[in-house]
Design a protein around this motif. Sequence first.
Motif, PDB file in Angstrom:
ATOM      1  N   VAL A  21       0.838  -1.090  -0.049  1.00  0.00           N
ATOM      2  CA  VAL A  21       0.143  -0.131  -0.178  1.00  0.00           C
ATOM      3  C   VAL A  21       0.878   1.298  -0.017  1.00  0.00           C
ATOM      4  O   VAL A  21       0.552   1.868  -0.905  1.00  0.00           O
ATOM      5  CB  VAL A  21      -0.998   0.079   1.179  1.00  0.00           C
ATOM      6  N   THR A  22       1.851   1.255   1.162  1.00  0.00           N
ATOM      7  CA  THR A  22       2.244   2.539   1.230  1.00  0.00           C
ATOM      8  C   THR A  22       3.781   2.690   0.229  1.00  0.00           C
ATOM      9  O   THR A  22       4.849   2.898   0.784  1.00  0.00           O
ATOM     10  CB  THR A  22       2.744   2.777   2.664  1.00  0.00           C
ATOM     11  N   ASP A  23       3.454   2.625  -0.903  1.00  0.00           N
ATOM     12  CA  ASP A  23       4.619   2.796  -1.954  1.00  0.00           C
ATOM     13  C   ASP A  23       4.780   4.342  -2.136  1.00  0.00           C
ATOM     14  O   ASP A  23       4.082   5.130  -1.496  1.00  0.00           O
ATOM     15  CB  ASP A  23       4.382   2.010  -3.130  1.00  0.00           C
ATOM     16  N   ARG A  27       2.228   7.406  -0.761  1.00  0.00           N
ATOM     17  CA  ARG A  27       2.876   8.476   0.273  1.00  0.00           C
ATOM     18  C   ARG A  27       2.810   9.869  -0.168  1.00  0.00           C
ATOM     19  O   ARG A  27       2.529  10.776   0.497  1.00  0.00           O
ATOM     20  CB  ARG A  27       4.466   7.846   0.451  1.00  0.00           C
ATOM     21  N   LEU A  28       3.177  10.135  -1.362  1.00  0.00           N
ATOM     22  CA  LEU A  28       3.062  11.423  -2.162  1.00  0.00           C
ATOM     23  C   LEU A  28       1.571  12.037  -1.854  1.00  0.00           C
ATOM     24  O   LEU A  28       1.408  13.346  -1.469  1.00  0.00           O
ATOM     25  CB  LEU A  28       3.506  11.319  -3.401  1.00  0.00           C
ATOM     26  N   LEU A  38       5.718  10.055   6.897  1.00  0.00           N
ATOM     27  CA  LEU A  38       5.261   8.892   6.043  1.00  0.00           C
ATOM     28  C   LEU A  38       6.392   7.965   6.257  1.00  0.00           C
ATOM     29  O   LEU A  38       7.589   7.788   6.859  1.00  0.00           O
ATOM     30  CB  LEU A  38       5.371   9.412   4.614  1.00  0.00           C
ATOM     31  N   TYR A  39       5.752   6.626   6.375  1.00  0.00           N
ATOM     32  CA  TYR A  39       6.391   5.200   6.376  1.00  0.00           C
ATOM     33  C   TYR A  39       6.111   4.395   5.198  1.00  0.00           C
ATOM     34  O   TYR A  39       5.120   4.104   4.631  1.00  0.00           O
ATOM     35  CB  TYR A  39       6.011   4.282   7.684  1.00  0.00           C
ATOM     36  N   SER A  40       7.253   3.922   4.874  1.00  0.00           N
ATOM     37  CA  SER A  40       7.463   3.082   3.478  1.00  0.00           C
ATOM     38  C   SER A  40       6.667   1.709   3.896  1.00  0.00           C
ATOM     39  O   SER A  40       6.267   1.162   5.045  1.00  0.00           O
ATOM     40  CB  SER A  40       8.720   2.821   3.061  1.00  0.00           C
ATOM     41  N   GLU A  41       6.466   0.973   2.935  1.00  0.00           N
ATOM     42  CA  GLU A  41       6.256  -0.704   2.858  1.00  0.00           C
ATOM     43  C   GLU A  41       7.428  -1.329   3.545  1.00  0.00           C
ATOM     44  O   GLU A  41       8.437  -0.532   3.683  1.00  0.00           O
ATOM     45  CB  GLU A  41       6.165  -1.251   1.740  1.00  0.00           C
ATOM     46  N   MET A  42       7.074  -2.447   4.309  1.00  0.00           N
ATOM     47  CA  MET A  42       8.358  -2.879   5.084  1.00  0.00           C
ATOM     48  C   MET A  42       9.205  -3.636   3.986  1.00  0.00           C
ATOM     49  O   MET A  42       8.787  -4.177   3.014  1.00  0.00           O
ATOM     50  CB  MET A  42       7.807  -3.916   6.010  1.00  0.00           C
TER      51      MET A  42
END
Length: 327
Positions: A21-23, A27-28, A38-42
Amino acid sequence: MLIGAVAVAEPAVVLAPMAGVTDLPFRLLAKEMGCSLLYSEMVSDKGLLHNNCHTLDMLRIDDRERPVAVQIFGSEPASMAAAARIVARAGADIIDVNMGCPTPKIVKNGEGSALMRRPELARDILAAVVDAVQVPVTVKIRKGWDEESVNAVEIAALAEQAGVAAIAVHGRTREQFYSGTADWDIIRRVKERVKVPVIGNGDVRTPRDAERLLALTGCDAVMVGRASQGNPWIFRQIGHYLRDGGMLPPPSLEERLAVLARHLEMLIGHKGEHIAIREMRRHAAWYTKGLPRAAEIRLRLNQAESREDFALILAALRDRREGRDDE
C-alpha cells in the motif's frame, strides 16, 4: 515533535507502514493531504543484501515526501545493521524496525511480531541498527504476542535502552491480527514508561478517534493505517480537527474520482502500466467504497486492463447521480 533531529510537523499525524500500500505514489498523496510523517512498506533485510531489484526499488524516495521513514524487517542483528546502512545511503530520514507484522510468512521466520517473543534478540537487533547508522531509528511493536504474553512495556523499555528515537505501538496482539478492538491503555502504559516520543496506532478512523487517542494515552502522535486506504483526505481532516476543532466535509464525488485517476497515473509512472493497472484495482475499490452501486463498480474496475478502461469507468461514474450504496 522531534524524532532524533528530525522535526515532525504538529499535529503529528503519521501514515502507518502497510505492505502493498504505502509505496511512493501513495505516500506522496498522503503528504499532499497533510500527513506529517510517512512510512514505507516494509523492506526485507535479506532482499536488500541480495540486491533484489524489487526490494531496492522500494527505497525510492522523493524529496517532496520528507520526512520519510523506511521500515526494514529481519531477525538477525548483523544483517539488519547492514540493511540499515543501505537504507541510510538511499536517503531515508528515519529507519524503522518492524516488530509488529503479524502475517504467518513473516513470523514463521522469526521476524515481525515474532521478535516480541524474544526480547533480548529484539534489543540486540535495535542496538545493532542504531550503532550502524547516523539517522534516527524507530521501532513499531504490538501489544504482545497474545493476551498471555503482553509485553509491549518491556519491549519499549529495552528499545529505549538500545537507543531508538521513537516507538510506535499498535494496541493489538499478534494473535488478534486486525480483529477486535485496539487496546489504547497499553499505549498509555508505554508512554508512561519511556521518555522518547510514542506514536499511537490502532482504530483511528476519524478525527474524533485521533483526539480521543491523544487524550487517553498522552502519546505524541497518531498513526493512521487502514483508514487511509482510498482515503488520503483523512490526514487533512484529522489535522484540521486537532488544530481548529472543526470537521471538514468529506471529499465530493468529483474529488474522489480525480484523486483516484491521478493515483493511477502516478502508479503508471512509478511501475509501468501493466503492474499499475493490477495494483490500482484494489486501491480503486477503496476509493469507490460507499458509492452508489459500489459492487458493480468494483466488478468493472477488477476487469480493467488499461488506463483507457479506467477512464471510461470513471467517466461513467461522474455522470451518475449520487445515491445509496447497494452492496
